[in-house]
Scaffold this motif. Sequence first.
Motif, mmCIF file in Angstrom:
data_model
loop_
_atom_site.group_PDB
_atom_site.id
_atom_site.type_symbol
_atom_site.label_atom_id
_atom_site.label_comp_id
_atom_site.label_asym_id
_atom_site.label_seq_id
_atom_site.Cartn_x
_atom_site.Cartn_y
_atom_site.Cartn_z
ATOM 1 N N LEU A 17 1.319 0.126 4.770
ATOM 2 C CA LEU A 17 0.452 -0.878 4.157
ATOM 3 C C LEU A 17 -0.122 -0.336 2.859
ATOM 4 N N ALA B 153 3.268 -4.863 2.626
ATOM 5 C CA ALA B 153 3.654 -4.080 3.801
ATOM 6 C C ALA B 153 5.162 -4.123 3.986
ATOM 7 N N VAL C 94 -2.491 -8.226 10.138
ATOM 8 C CA VAL C 94 -3.151 -7.102 9.487
ATOM 9 C C VAL C 94 -4.642 -7.405 9.364
#
Length: 185
Positions: free
Chosen positions: A70, A79, A95
């Motif tokens: 990330l 990502a 996320v």
Amino acid sequence: MINLITYLLISLSSIFAAVNLSLGDVDLDSGTLSVLIDSDEVVGGFQFDLTGVEVTGASGGLAASNGFTLSNSTSTVLAFSFTGGTIPSGQGTLVDVSFTGFNNEICLAEVVMSSAAGSALTTNLGDCYTQTGGCTDTSACNFDSTASFDDGSCAYIEDCAGECGGSAVEDCAGECGGSAVEDCA
């Protein structure tokens, strides 16, 4: 014939399959939110912008648990996997994002989702997270039940015309908003 039917089903499923992204668990006090995913497709990588805030970090979720690297700038989260890892179809937290500088609305924008093979995936975005300022004190005469945060506008006194927080006053003749100043003795 069976091969043709199989091919058609696979083709149609890829046409109608989609990735749905939305915002969840927005916590303005801690400056965090989650980006949620509901996908019919395996995801090989993604990138998105957040408008209305300044992104300070991205971590966790399905991206981290599936070995994705990330990265973020002040507006973008990116990502991907160096090892070919993917995020399986399904739903959950894609996320977690930390942020500063909230300005009344947070939106997902400029989203690119890719398959394991690097093909673009159709992506649908959920609603923006918005805040409505107003008076949240129930004892105020201008209490606003739709306000999601207190903007300091609460008023507690009605003027002589019945206007909450108004400035009308009675003149010497007892008329609300009147202009009599003579013959009131």
